[in-house]
Design a protein around this motif. Structure first.
Motif, short mmCIF file in Angstrom:
data_model
loop_
_atom_site.label_atom_id
_atom_site.label_comp_id
_atom_site.label_asym_id
_atom_site.label_seq_id
_atom_site.Cartn_x
_atom_site.Cartn_y
_atom_site.Cartn_z
N ILE A 1 0.68 -1.27 0.03
CA ILE A 1 -0.01 0.00 0.09
C ILE A 1 0.90 1.35 0.18
N ALA A 2 1.98 1.00 0.70
CA ALA A 2 2.81 2.55 1.14
C ALA A 2 4.01 2.45 0.65
N GLY A 3 4.38 1.34 0.19
CA GLY A 3 5.98 1.20 -0.18
C GLY A 3 6.80 0.53 0.95
N THR A 4 7.85 -0.27 0.36
CA THR A 4 8.72 -0.72 1.42
C THR A 4 9.37 0.15 2.34
N ALA A 5 9.69 1.31 2.14
CA ALA A 5 10.28 2.38 2.75
C ALA A 5 9.50 2.51 4.27
N VAL A 6 8.21 2.70 4.26
CA VAL A 6 7.33 2.84 5.31
C VAL A 6 7.13 1.51 5.96
N ALA A 7 7.11 0.33 5.51
CA ALA A 7 6.48 -0.85 5.75
C ALA A 7 6.92 -0.88 7.41
N GLY A 8 8.02 -0.84 7.55
CA GLY A 8 8.51 -0.91 9.02
C GLY A 8 7.97 -0.02 10.13
N VAL A 9 7.83 1.03 9.44
CA VAL A 9 7.07 2.21 10.46
C VAL A 9 5.46 1.63 10.59
N ALA A 10 4.68 1.20 9.54
CA ALA A 10 3.46 0.92 9.99
C ALA A 10 3.25 -0.35 11.02
N GLN A 11 4.39 -1.22 10.77
CA GLN A 11 4.32 -2.23 11.94
C GLN A 11 4.74 -1.70 13.24
N SER A 12 5.61 -0.82 13.41
CA SER A 12 5.71 -0.16 14.69
C SER A 12 4.59 0.61 15.15
N ALA A 13 3.52 1.12 14.19
CA ALA A 13 2.36 1.74 14.70
C ALA A 13 1.58 0.72 15.71
N GLY A 14 1.64 -0.42 15.25
CA GLY A 14 0.96 -1.31 16.19
C GLY A 14 1.51 -1.65 17.45
N VAL A 15 2.66 -1.58 17.55
CA VAL A 15 3.60 -1.52 18.97
C VAL A 15 3.15 -0.44 19.69
N VAL A 16 3.39 0.82 19.12
CA VAL A 16 3.08 2.02 19.78
C VAL A 16 1.55 2.19 20.22
N GLY A 17 0.55 1.57 19.22
CA GLY A 17 -0.72 1.58 19.85
C GLY A 17 -0.88 0.78 20.78
N ALA A 18 -0.30 -0.61 21.08
CA ALA A 18 -0.52 -1.38 22.25
C ALA A 18 -0.02 -0.51 23.64
N ALA A 19 1.03 0.22 23.30
CA ALA A 19 1.39 1.00 24.35
C ALA A 19 0.55 1.97 24.93
N LEU A 20 0.32 2.59 23.95
CA LEU A 20 -0.51 3.82 24.44
C LEU A 20 -1.92 3.45 24.79
N LEU A 21 -2.55 2.34 24.12
CA LEU A 21 -3.86 1.84 24.60
C LEU A 21 -3.54 1.19 25.95
N ALA A 22 -2.64 1.06 26.61
CA ALA A 22 -2.55 0.47 27.76
C ALA A 22 -3.13 1.51 28.97
N VAL A 23 -2.82 2.68 28.59
CA VAL A 23 -3.43 3.77 29.57
C VAL A 23 -4.81 3.77 30.01
N PRO A 24 -5.69 4.13 28.69
CA PRO A 24 -6.86 4.04 28.90
C PRO A 24 -7.71 2.79 29.34
N VAL A 25 -7.09 1.70 28.77
CA VAL A 25 -7.44 0.25 29.28
C VAL A 25 -7.59 -0.01 30.87
N THR A 26 -6.34 0.52 31.27
CA THR A 26 -5.86 0.30 32.88
C THR A 26 -6.87 1.15 33.36
N ARG A 27 -7.18 2.40 33.10
CA ARG A 27 -8.09 3.27 33.84
C ARG A 27 -9.19 2.72 33.78
N ILE A 28 -9.75 2.17 32.95
CA ILE A 28 -11.10 1.55 32.97
C ILE A 28 -11.15 0.24 33.90
#
Length: 452
Positions: A52-79
């Motif tokens: 979709i976006a090209g090989t150059a940003v494929a790793g960044v897209a994968q890292s988005a999932g890791v960052v999302g898991a880290a950031l979502l830990a905050v509202p999830v644990t607040r709940i």
């Protein structure tokens, strides 16, 4: 604030052993389902992002999932802190399901921002899987906390092994439905997350965290009133009023950091989880690149699959043994053993050169070291803080762990490009070394530490 769930009480108490067995069976099942959903996305995420976006940003897209898991830990644990484990886990899986749908839509529309947003929200599935390990110890007996936490970690192995086969099947099925290639696995991931959320919503009753809080409140001694008005109020109160336990105000990340900072055992638990994850991600992320330097393109994918499969086996397959050792030898001893394995892994992998079998041994040791720091560190952290702030502290730990892993993935690429794989493993070993000093540091007398 110590909590002893085995202490006798004259009041009627729920059957904790029965609730815990039911909770473990339920978590084990949903961890497999959720693990399949997460691993399917990881298996094809980089390939889909490259199309979709090209090989150059494929790793960044994968890292988005890791960052999302880290950031979502905050509202999830607040709940979780306010309403219990069940709604927190359900929300995390639901967010992951929405992320999977957005990734599918991005594959259909080729809209890159939608891909990044979808991958970010897809991290909700990972956040739920990580929080499940803490749910397993809310009602666990102190002598079995390590084993029961590691059992839930081990369940991920089943999902990780089965997921690649499901990914191929999902791609074949959904291509016939008109979806673009590689989009189907994310549709199956969303379905898996929804299934896990529905099962938890309907069956995770009673909520283990709320039950643990009620037991802790029931065991708290009542201080006699000191004035006549208070005495009269107590006398007029219903004798069998149920105990209602609410999370303390301000039980967010700032309060979590304050609790961790004040407790030596909690500091060690967070450091063990975060440092172990940082070292593992830094070395593991660049291992496929290392293999690509010495093998032809036709052989690289096959070798990467073998080496990373061995690495994943080291991470998860032996976690029940690690949990048993955590209960038998102690949390700190297993953390030290995990750090020792991480250092050995860096030494073996860094000096392997282009010898693939030796590199494989290093990656297995890397997975075992991660397992030791993750299981023992998570167990130590969970039992070292009061029940009222426990979800927030656990969320803080997962936030730090996720950000450490994301930073390691980014930095490791630059180190690999400019200095090479041996230097990368050396720097990873240097990052792990201070954890030894922290684990060996004596706990000051009277300092708040592990629960009694």
């Amino acid at each position: 604030m110590a909590t002893d769930l085995t202490a006798p009480s004259t009041a009627a108490r729920p059957d904790i052993a029965s609730i815990q067995r039911r909770t473990l069976r339920l978590l084990f099942t949903t961890q497999i389902v959720g693990g399949v959903g997460v691993t399917i996305g990881i298996a094809v995420g980089a390939l889909l992002a490259a199309r979709i976006a090209g090989t150059a940003v494929a790793g960044v897209a994968q890292s988005a999932g890791v960052v999302g898991a880290a950031l979502l830990a905050v509202p999830v644990t607040r709940i979780m802190a306010r309403h219990g484990r069940r709604p927190g886990l359900v929300v995390a899986y639901a967010v992951g399901a929405v992320g999977g749908v957005l990734v599918v839509l991005s594959a259909v529309t080729h809209w890159i921002p939608l891909l990044f947003l979808g991958m970010l929200l897809f991290g909700g599935g990972t956040a739920a899987n990580l929080q499940a390990r803490y749910t397993a110890v809310d009602l666990a007996e102190p002598a079995r906390r390590g084993r029961q936490l590691s059992l839930i970690v081990w369940a991920t192995t089943i999902g990780a092994v089965a997921a690649p086969n499901f990914a191929a099947l999902a791609d074949r099925v959904t291509t016939g439905w008109g979806l673009p290639p590689l989009a189907g696995p994310f549709a199956f991931s969303s379905a898996a997350f929804v299934l896990a959320a529905v099962v938890l919503l309907g069956l995770l009753r009673p909520d283990p965290l709320l039950t643990a809080r009620r037991l802790a409140a029931a065991d708290t001694p009542v201080v006699p009133p000191t004035d006549a008005a208070a005495t009269a109020a107590v006398a007029e109160a219903p004798a069998a009023a149920p105990v209602t336990v609410r999370a303390p105000r301000g039980a967010g990340m700032r309060a979590a950091w304050s609790v961790v900072r004040e407790r030596p055992a909690a500091r060690l638990g967070v450091a063990a989880v975060a440092v172990g994850h940082l070292v593992m991600v830094a070395v593991m992320a660049m291992t496929p690149v290392r293999l690509g330097e010495s093998h032809a393109d036709a052989d690289v994918l096959r070798l990467v699959g073998i080496v990373l499969s061995l690495h994943i086996a080291g991470m998860y397959a032996f976690s029940p043994v690690v949990g048993w050792l955590t209960d038998r030898l102690g949390r700190r001893a297993v953390i030290l053993g995990g750090v020792g394995l991480l250092l050995a892994a860096c030494a073996v992998a860094g000096t392997a050169g282009h010898h693939t079998p030796r590199l494989s041994v290093g990656l297995v040791l890397l997975g075992l070291g991660w397992s030791g720091t993750m299981v023992a560190g998570s167990t130590l952290l969970s039992e070292s803080v009061p029940a009222g702030v426990r979800p927030s502290v656990q969320g803080f730990c997962d936030l730090v762990m996720g950000l450490a892993g994301a930073a390691a993935a980014v930095v490791s690429g630059f180190v690999m490009q400019f200095a090479g794989y041996p230097v990368l493993t050396l720097l990873a070993a240097v990052a792990a070394a201070p954890l030894v000093a922290l684990a060996l540091r004596p706990v000051p007398t009277g300092a708040p530490d592990e629960e009694g």
